[in-house]
Motif scaffolding. Structure first.
Motif, PDB file in Angstrom:
ATOM      1  N   ARG A   1     101.405  97.716 -41.311  1.00 55.92           N
ATOM      2  CA  ARG A   1     102.339  96.935 -40.485  1.00 55.92           C
ATOM      3  C   ARG A   1     103.671  97.649 -40.271  1.00 55.92           C
ATOM      4  N   GLY A   2     104.095  98.428 -41.265  1.00 62.06           N
ATOM      5  CA  GLY A   2     105.455  98.967 -41.230  1.00 62.06           C
ATOM      6  C   GLY A   2     105.602 100.390 -40.727  1.00 62.06           C
ATOM      7  N   PHE A   3     104.492 101.120 -40.572  1.00 62.29           N
ATOM      8  CA  PHE A   3     104.575 102.519 -40.170  1.00 62.29           C
ATOM      9  C   PHE A   3     103.714 102.781 -38.936  1.00 62.29           C
ATOM     10  N   SER A   4     104.119 103.798 -38.185  1.00 63.92           N
ATOM     11  CA  SER A   4     103.333 104.215 -37.018  1.00 63.92           C
ATOM     12  C   SER A   4     102.224 105.159 -37.491  1.00 63.92           C
ATOM     13  N   VAL A   5     101.198 104.566 -38.044  1.00 63.86           N
ATOM     14  CA  VAL A   5     100.090 105.350 -38.604  1.00 63.86           C
ATOM     15  C   VAL A   5      99.103 105.678 -37.485  1.00 63.86           C
ATOM     16  N   PRO A   6      98.753 106.959 -37.327  1.00 62.97           N
ATOM     17  CA  PRO A   6      97.818 107.323 -36.250  1.00 62.97           C
ATOM     18  C   PRO A   6      96.454 106.677 -36.442  1.00 62.97           C
ATOM     19  N   ALA A   7      95.989 106.029 -35.410  1.00 64.12           N
ATOM     20  CA  ALA A   7      94.677 105.387 -35.464  1.00 64.12           C
ATOM     21  C   ALA A   7      93.577 106.440 -35.381  1.00 64.12           C
ATOM     22  N   GLN A   8      92.437 106.096 -35.920  1.00 62.95           N
ATOM     23  CA  GLN A   8      91.303 107.011 -35.841  1.00 62.95           C
ATOM     24  C   GLN A   8      90.948 107.237 -34.367  1.00 62.95           C
ATOM     25  N   PRO A   9      90.964 108.491 -33.909  1.00 61.36           N
ATOM     26  CA  PRO A   9      90.701 108.777 -32.487  1.00 61.36           C
ATOM     27  C   PRO A   9      89.280 108.391 -32.070  1.00 61.36           C
ATOM     28  N   LYS A  10      89.128 108.068 -30.790  1.00 61.28           N
ATOM     29  CA  LYS A  10      87.821 107.680 -30.268  1.00 61.28           C
ATOM     30  C   LYS A  10      86.799 108.792 -30.441  1.00 61.28           C
ATOM     31  N   LEU A  11      87.231 110.037 -30.261  1.00 59.86           N
ATOM     32  CA  LEU A  11      86.308 111.165 -30.400  1.00 59.86           C
ATOM     33  C   LEU A  11      85.742 111.217 -31.811  1.00 59.86           C
ATOM     34  N   LEU A  12      86.609 111.037 -32.807  1.00 56.97           N
ATOM     35  CA  LEU A  12      86.143 111.084 -34.193  1.00 56.97           C
ATOM     36  C   LEU A  12      85.186 109.933 -34.476  1.00 56.97           C
ATOM     37  N   LEU A  13      85.504 108.756 -33.966  1.00 52.43           N
ATOM     38  CA  LEU A  13      84.630 107.598 -34.158  1.00 52.43           C
ATOM     39  C   LEU A  13      83.260 107.862 -33.535  1.00 52.43           C
ATOM     40  N   GLU A  14      83.258 108.466 -32.353  1.00 53.17           N
ATOM     41  CA  GLU A  14      82.000 108.795 -31.682  1.00 53.17           C
ATOM     42  C   GLU A  14      81.185 109.792 -32.511  1.00 53.17           C
ATOM     43  N   LEU A  15      81.862 110.787 -33.063  1.00 52.11           N
ATOM     44  CA  LEU A  15      81.170 111.798 -33.870  1.00 52.11           C
ATOM     45  C   LEU A  15      80.576 111.192 -35.145  1.00 52.11           C
ATOM     46  N   LEU A  16      81.331 110.319 -35.778  1.00 51.33           N
ATOM     47  CA  LEU A  16      80.835 109.689 -37.002  1.00 51.33           C
ATOM     48  C   LEU A  16      79.597 108.838 -36.725  1.00 51.33           C
TER      49      LEU A  16
ATOM     50  N   TYR B   1      96.205 106.167 -47.113  1.00 48.38           N
ATOM     51  CA  TYR B   1      95.896 105.170 -46.076  1.00 48.38           C
ATOM     52  C   TYR B   1      95.343 105.859 -44.832  1.00 48.38           C
ATOM     53  N   VAL B   2      96.023 106.927 -44.387  1.00 50.13           N
ATOM     54  CA  VAL B   2      95.572 107.644 -43.196  1.00 50.13           C
ATOM     55  C   VAL B   2      94.190 108.250 -43.423  1.00 50.13           C
ATOM     56  N   ALA B   3      94.031 108.971 -44.534  1.00 49.16           N
ATOM     57  CA  ALA B   3      92.763 109.645 -44.812  1.00 49.16           C
ATOM     58  C   ALA B   3      91.607 108.654 -44.940  1.00 49.16           C
ATOM     59  N   SER B   4      91.875 107.523 -45.566  1.00 53.11           N
ATOM     60  CA  SER B   4      90.828 106.503 -45.716  1.00 53.11           C
ATOM     61  C   SER B   4      90.454 105.904 -44.369  1.00 53.11           C
ATOM     62  N   SER B   5      91.455 105.620 -43.531  1.00 56.90           N
ATOM     63  CA  SER B   5      91.173 105.018 -42.235  1.00 56.90           C
ATOM     64  C   SER B   5      90.485 106.008 -41.299  1.00 56.90           C
ATOM     65  N   TRP B   6      90.663 107.294 -41.566  1.00 58.42           N
ATOM     66  CA  TRP B   6      89.974 108.321 -40.780  1.00 58.42           C
ATOM     67  C   TRP B   6      88.631 108.699 -41.409  1.00 58.42           C
ATOM     68  N   ARG B   7      88.283 108.008 -42.469  1.00 58.24           N
ATOM     69  CA  ARG B   7      86.976 108.139 -43.130  1.00 58.24           C
ATOM     70  C   ARG B   7      86.723 109.520 -43.728  1.00 58.24           C
ATOM     71  N   LEU B   8      87.734 110.089 -44.329  1.00 57.37           N
ATOM     72  CA  LEU B   8      87.517 111.306 -45.100  1.00 57.37           C
ATOM     73  C   LEU B   8      86.738 110.949 -46.367  1.00 57.37           C
ATOM     74  N   PRO B   9      86.099 111.933 -47.008  1.00 58.64           N
ATOM     75  CA  PRO B   9      85.355 111.643 -48.242  1.00 58.64           C
ATOM     76  C   PRO B   9      86.241 110.935 -49.270  1.00 58.64           C
ATOM     77  N   LYS B  10      85.655 109.998 -49.987  1.00 59.74           N
ATOM     78  CA  LYS B  10      86.429 109.172 -50.915  1.00 59.74           C
ATOM     79  C   LYS B  10      87.133 109.994 -51.992  1.00 59.74           C
ATOM     80  N   ASP B  11      86.463 111.054 -52.493  1.00 63.50           N
ATOM     81  CA  ASP B  11      87.106 111.844 -53.542  1.00 63.50           C
ATOM     82  C   ASP B  11      88.287 112.631 -52.995  1.00 63.50           C
ATOM     83  N   VAL B  12      88.209 113.045 -51.737  1.00 57.69           N
ATOM     84  CA  VAL B  12      89.339 113.724 -51.108  1.00 57.69           C
ATOM     85  C   VAL B  12      90.501 112.750 -50.942  1.00 57.69           C
ATOM     86  N   CYS B  13      90.211 111.538 -50.497  1.00 57.89           N
ATOM     87  CA  CYS B  13      91.252 110.512 -50.348  1.00 57.89           C
ATOM     88  C   CYS B  13      91.941 110.243 -51.688  1.00 57.89           C
TER      89      CYS B  13
END
Length: 279
Positions: A14-29, A192-204
């Motif tokens: 709510r408080g930060f301008s966090v980049p949303a997961q891009p459509k291209l990345l969502l399509e690739l996943l 938060y960013v890495a998790s929302s972009w679906r990076l591996p959990k151990d990396v997050c």
């Protein structure tokens, strides 16, 4: 294991301008989720973004990958370094494009140069000392570990001043200085960013804890500690390369990092020379 309360993550959203997961990345996943991913479909999806495609080809044809021939298109890239490797490169390229330099209180060009160098160093060190771990994890960890920094710099006009202040008090981790000043830190935001972009959990998880100077106090042989050790050595080498001074966390983790990677003082000196002399 450090766990972030969901209410904290909600406040970040709510408080930060966090980049949303891009459509291209969502399509690739979605394409990668198939039992037998279609390389042609994945390559076509990436190729539609000319800027991202160009960045990927530039990286793959760099000395970092050391390929024996020039890679000329995305499908060749997938064949050479695998689907996951290409998607990680796509993710990194999209991350850099997600922040507007005009709205940021730090020099993003310098930030991404240093971060990219850390990611490249992590790949090389990971290949050399922890080859049993999928190498793309080292790249994504190196690139995303500080991704909370530009998010904070987008919100706080005085963030560069805080970074300068942190240099004068190396006895405190940067996250501790941030908490004192803003009641939030870039590691939590990066998680938060890495998790929302679906990076591996151990990396997050390592992104969340990468400034914990006691993380290696009790060695347990886990992959998480291996990832942490490679990242910390990479930070140290690139800090020496760019500013000729040690990273703030290095004195607190050096002994355990070298133990995990089986590096003695002579080998460490060779690594310092190798990385500081590189272009």
């Amino acid at each position: 294991m450090l766990i972030v309360d969901q209410s904290v993550l909600d406040d970040i959203g709510r408080g930060f301008s966090v980049p949303a997961q891009p459509k291209l990345l969502l399509e690739l996943l979605k394409l990668m989720a198939d039992t037998n991913p279609d390389i042609n479909a994945i390559s076509k999806a990436i190729s539609k973004d000319i800027a991202v495609s160009a960045a990927i080809l530039k990286t793959i044809n760099s000395p970092l990958y050391g390929l024996g021939r020039t890679v000329t298109d995305i499908k060749m890239s997938v064949n050479y370094i695998g689907i996951y490797g290409v998607v990680m490169l796509v993710t990194g390229s999209l991350l850099k494009k997600s922040f507007d330099p005009k709205s940021c209180s730090i020099d993003l060009e310098d930030f991404w140069q240093i971060t990219s160098d850390i990611a490249s160093a992590a790949m090389l060190i990971g290949q050399r000392y922890k080859p049993q771990i999928v190498n793309d994890k080292f790249f994504s960890l190196g690139l995303f570990h500080a991704c909370g920094v530009p998010v904070m710099a987008m919100k706080y006009d005085d963030y560069q001043e805080l970074l300068d202040k942190a240099l004068t008090s190396p006895e405190l981790a940067l996250t501790a200085v941030e908490e004192q000043h803003y009641s939030v830190n870039h590691a939590t935001i990066g998680y938060y960013v890495a998790s929302s972009w679906r990076l591996p959990k151990d990396v997050c998880q390592i992104i969340l804890q990468h400034h914990e100077r006691d993380f290696l106090n009790v060695l347990n042989g886990t992959q998480g500690q291996d990832l942490f050790a490679v990242l910390k050595l990479s930070e140290q080498l690139i800090s020496l390369k760019h500013s000729d001074c040690a990273s703030a966390d290095w004195p607190y983790v050096q002994e355990k990092v070298c133990k995990i990677l089986a590096i003695d003082e002579d080998t460490l000196e060779i690594l310092v020379t190798e990385f500081t002399d590189s272009q």
